[in-house]
Design a protein around this motif. Sequence first.
Motif, PDB file in Angstrom:
ATOM      1  N   ALA A 183       0.999  -1.081   0.577  1.00 61.27           N
ATOM      2  CA  ALA A 183       0.479   0.627   0.109  1.00 61.27           C
ATOM      3  C   ALA A 183       0.796   1.397   0.134  1.00 61.27           C
ATOM      4  CB  ALA A 183      -1.405  -0.139   1.009  1.00 61.27           C
ATOM      5  N   GLY A 184       1.910   1.072  -0.139  1.00 60.90           N
ATOM      6  CA  GLY A 184       2.858   2.145  -0.135  1.00 60.90           C
ATOM      7  C   GLY A 184       3.433   2.640   0.961  1.00 60.90           C
TER       8      GLY A 184
ATOM      9  N   GLU B 103      -7.795   2.489   4.998  1.00 62.06           N
ATOM     10  CA  GLU B 103      -7.633   3.350   3.352  1.00 62.06           C
ATOM     11  C   GLU B 103      -7.317   3.129   2.625  1.00 62.06           C
ATOM     12  OE1 GLU B 103      -8.545   7.064   4.112  1.00 62.06           O
ATOM     13  OE2 GLU B 103     -10.646   7.215   4.289  1.00 62.06           O
ATOM     14  N   ALA B 104      -5.544   2.673   2.940  1.00 63.23           N
ATOM     15  CA  ALA B 104      -4.823   3.122   1.518  1.00 63.23           C
ATOM     16  C   ALA B 104      -4.574   0.855   1.978  1.00 63.23           C
ATOM     17  CB  ALA B 104      -3.385   3.346   2.322  1.00 63.23           C
ATOM     18  N   ILE B 105      -4.670   0.457   2.528  1.00 64.25           N
ATOM     19  CA  ILE B 105      -4.888  -1.099   2.130  1.00 64.25           C
ATOM     20  C   ILE B 105      -5.723  -1.211   1.266  1.00 64.25           C
ATOM     21  CG2 ILE B 105      -4.311  -3.162   3.217  1.00 64.25           C
ATOM     22  CD1 ILE B 105      -3.365  -1.826   5.606  1.00 64.25           C
ATOM     23  N   SER B 106      -6.725  -0.744   2.137  1.00 65.16           N
ATOM     24  CA  SER B 106      -8.052  -1.971   1.219  1.00 65.16           C
ATOM     25  C   SER B 106      -8.368  -0.951  -0.645  1.00 65.16           C
ATOM     26  CB  SER B 106      -9.600  -1.030   1.412  1.00 65.16           C
ATOM     27  OG  SER B 106      -9.828  -1.658   3.273  1.00 65.16           O
ATOM     28  N   LYS B 107      -7.269   0.439  -0.867  1.00 65.69           N
ATOM     29  CA  LYS B 107      -7.254   0.113  -2.342  1.00 65.69           C
ATOM     30  C   LYS B 107      -6.627  -0.295  -2.401  1.00 65.69           C
ATOM     31  CE  LYS B 107      -8.815   5.637  -1.042  1.00 65.69           C
ATOM     32  NZ  LYS B 107      -7.980   6.823  -1.451  1.00 65.69           N
TER      33      LYS B 107
ATOM     34  N   ALA C  62      -6.535  -6.996  -0.039  1.00 65.27           N
ATOM     35  CA  ALA C  62      -7.189  -7.499   1.725  1.00 65.27           C
ATOM     36  C   ALA C  62      -8.163  -6.484   1.881  1.00 65.27           C
ATOM     37  CB  ALA C  62      -5.827  -7.194   2.725  1.00 65.27           C
ATOM     38  N   THR C  63      -9.058  -5.565   2.912  1.00 60.75           N
ATOM     39  CA  THR C  63      -9.424  -5.083   3.761  1.00 60.75           C
ATOM     40  C   THR C  63      -8.228  -4.708   5.087  1.00 60.75           C
ATOM     41  OG1 THR C  63     -12.025  -6.090   3.711  1.00 60.75           O
ATOM     42  CG2 THR C  63     -11.434  -4.526   5.298  1.00 60.75           C
TER      43      THR C  63
ATOM     44  N   LYS D 265     -16.681   3.967  12.890  1.00 58.17           N
ATOM     45  CA  LYS D 265     -18.133   3.390  12.341  1.00 58.17           C
ATOM     46  C   LYS D 265     -17.595   4.183  11.076  1.00 58.17           C
ATOM     47  CE  LYS D 265     -22.904   5.459  11.063  1.00 58.17           C
ATOM     48  NZ  LYS D 265     -23.266   3.901  10.060  1.00 58.17           N
ATOM     49  N   ASN D 266     -17.493   5.318  10.606  1.00 51.22           N
ATOM     50  CA  ASN D 266     -16.987   5.987   9.643  1.00 51.22           C
ATOM     51  C   ASN D 266     -15.415   4.289   8.471  1.00 51.22           C
ATOM     52  OD1 ASN D 266     -18.262   8.082   9.745  1.00 51.22           O
ATOM     53  ND2 ASN D 266     -16.103   9.663  10.629  1.00 51.22           N
ATOM     54  N   MET D 267     -15.022   4.326   9.353  1.00 52.09           N
ATOM     55  CA  MET D 267     -14.221   3.238   8.538  1.00 52.09           C
ATOM     56  C   MET D 267     -14.874   2.210   8.050  1.00 52.09           C
ATOM     57  SD  MET D 267     -10.374   3.405  10.330  1.00 52.09           S
ATOM     58  CE  MET D 267     -11.205   3.109  12.111  1.00 52.09           C
ATOM     59  N   VAL D 268     -15.553   1.693   8.366  1.00 50.83           N
ATOM     60  CA  VAL D 268     -16.383   0.463   8.770  1.00 50.83           C
ATOM     61  C   VAL D 268     -17.561   1.099   7.040  1.00 50.83           C
ATOM     62  CG1 VAL D 268     -18.501  -1.101   8.782  1.00 50.83           C
ATOM     63  CG2 VAL D 268     -16.766  -0.715  10.426  1.00 50.83           C
ATOM     64  N   ASP D 269     -18.366   2.177   7.087  1.00 49.74           N
ATOM     65  CA  ASP D 269     -18.874   2.595   5.917  1.00 49.74           C
ATOM     66  C   ASP D 269     -18.316   2.374   4.098  1.00 49.74           C
ATOM     67  OD1 ASP D 269     -20.523   2.769   8.089  1.00 49.74           O
ATOM     68  OD2 ASP D 269     -21.567   4.933   8.518  1.00 49.74           O
ATOM     69  N   SER D 270     -16.355   3.381   5.157  1.00 50.74           N
ATOM     70  CA  SER D 270     -16.265   3.474   3.412  1.00 50.74           C
ATOM     71  C   SER D 270     -15.229   2.079   3.304  1.00 50.74           C
ATOM     72  CB  SER D 270     -15.312   4.445   4.662  1.00 50.74           C
ATOM     73  OG  SER D 270     -14.101   4.068   5.078  1.00 50.74           O
ATOM     74  N   LYS D 271     -15.225   1.075   3.989  1.00 48.40           N
ATOM     75  CA  LYS D 271     -14.966  -0.476   3.479  1.00 48.40           C
ATOM     76  C   LYS D 271     -13.695  -0.178   3.608  1.00 48.40           C
ATOM     77  CE  LYS D 271     -18.731  -1.475   1.910  1.00 48.40           C
ATOM     78  NZ  LYS D 271     -19.948  -2.277   2.619  1.00 48.40           N
ATOM     79  N   ALA D 272     -12.823   1.229   4.887  1.00 51.55           N
ATOM     80  CA  ALA D 272     -11.584   0.512   5.612  1.00 51.55           C
ATOM     81  C   ALA D 272     -11.075  -0.479   6.076  1.00 51.55           C
ATOM     82  CB  ALA D 272     -11.036   1.990   5.451  1.00 51.55           C
ATOM     83  N   MET D 273     -12.483  -0.722   6.626  1.00 53.92           N
ATOM     84  CA  MET D 273     -12.459  -2.023   7.788  1.00 53.92           C
ATOM     85  C   MET D 273     -13.980  -2.531   7.035  1.00 53.92           C
ATOM     86  SD  MET D 273     -11.359  -0.521  11.335  1.00 53.92           S
ATOM     87  CE  MET D 273     -11.843  -1.259  12.041  1.00 53.92           C
ATOM     88  N   ASN D 274     -13.813  -3.676   8.249  1.00 53.15           N
ATOM     89  CA  ASN D 274     -15.167  -4.271   8.161  1.00 53.15           C
ATOM     90  C   ASN D 274     -15.971  -5.029   9.392  1.00 53.15           C
ATOM     91  OD1 ASN D 274     -12.739  -7.023   8.875  1.00 53.15           O
ATOM     92  ND2 ASN D 274     -12.962  -7.720   7.036  1.00 53.15           N
ATOM     93  N   ASN D 275     -16.803  -5.692   9.379  1.00 58.07           N
ATOM     94  CA  ASN D 275     -16.948  -5.904  10.879  1.00 58.07           C
ATOM     95  C   ASN D 275     -17.449  -7.241  10.215  1.00 58.07           C
ATOM     96  OD1 ASN D 275     -19.148  -6.301  12.982  1.00 58.07           O
ATOM     97  ND2 ASN D 275     -20.271  -5.553  12.346  1.00 58.07           N
TER      98      ASN D 275
END
Length: 452
Positions: free
Chosen positions: A173-174, A192-196, A200-201, A252-262
């Motif tokens: 992810a740099g 966010e960088a890893i998800s992009k 992986a999430t 929650k913001n990170m889950v909503d943006s798909k940077a994290m999962n639940n």
Amino acid sequence: MNKKGMAASLLTAVMLVSAGCGGSDTAGTGDKGGADSGSASGPKKVVFWHAMGGANTKVVDQLVADYNASQDKIKVEAVFQGSYDDLLSKLKASMGTKEGPSVVQMYEIGSRFMIDSKMVTPMQNFIDADKYDLTQLEPNITGYYTFNDKLFSMPFNTSNPVLYYNKDLFKAAGLDPEKPPATYEEFQKAAEAISKTGKATGGNFAIYGWFMEQFFANQGAEYINNGNGRKELATQSLVNSEAGVQTLTWWKNMVDSKAMNNLGRKTDDSKKAFSAGQVGMILDSTAALKGLVDSSKGKFEVGTGFLPKPANAKDGGVVVGGASLWIMNDRADDEQKATWDFIKFLTSPKEQAYWHINTGYFPITKKAYDEQSVKDNMKNFPQFQTAVDQLHQTKLNTATQGAVMGVFPEARQIVEGAIEEVLNNKKSPKDALDAAAKDISSKIEKYNKTVK
């Protein structure tokens, strides 16, 4: 009401719901320790009830065997009683009988109850009588179990939460694999960088109330009023304060943006996803370190970092998790003294080194780090140095000493329910935490009435 009746009443008032950090999740019955404390001519019997399941049962049994072999005047019998909640339930059933233990392991969130039960002899009594040097123990560990300048129980299995991250995913992810995120803001950018990358999430936090408690302490914020319940009995939950709302909004913001999962409440699910390379970062106990490093061998390199906190947070740190040892006061004086002798053995550098290496829990004795076995283990698992540094850099205050309340197991479950509501878009962070605080405060009020 006599003290045994009061203890039974208090136990009835506590809903047994939450397994504590580091305890076995496996229900087990075990045989109750008997009342026989040894004949006049034989060794004094000490019954030790514990909740260390799985491989840790063998470690406890070995410590006990080593102690019994070291002298012939005392014989300790270790009895596994299942999860922390199972153990507490069995302790309740034993009160007022001769079937209880000499010493019991109790999870940290049961501390307020143990004191209020009036069924324990403070460890400080033995420390003072024996002129035991308390400075040989880690102050940030004994701090949790110290009330009104008295150490009430002896820390046994002690852990902190740390950030685990996949260095290979960081590189992809740099991101700098040698620089874990230290703040909420840095964590979110890394996730966010890893998800992009699509590999992986970015991360996952298990929905575990212990993590919310730690996020509060790391901001220097108290979880309940009255000095985290340490100046006097707490009457109000502060989980809906700025520290809580900010943390849950960030989550929650990170889950909503798909940077994290639940992945739900189970830390095991979080660990499995991390070990499989499906998520880049997780939070978990220091006691999970060896397992996570071993499971990643040949796949990726595991890095560790401090628990993140907001960039503008006050001085704080982490709260110790795990459990401690409590001496029951309904046992004869000579049996209590024999129990203290066993506890002193457990705190020796050699035994603490053995415990640490074989379980992943912190040594509570400073000189354990001088043992060659611990030095060798640190070379094999250098990631553990992060946990040691985080513990030592924690500034001890009422926030980092940890909250104490008689309904902590219930409170932890209520907070987990609130987090779920937020992540599942049923409530806003503020509304969910307001409701949780109200519910917890109500339960605290009911508990306090049983104490008074």
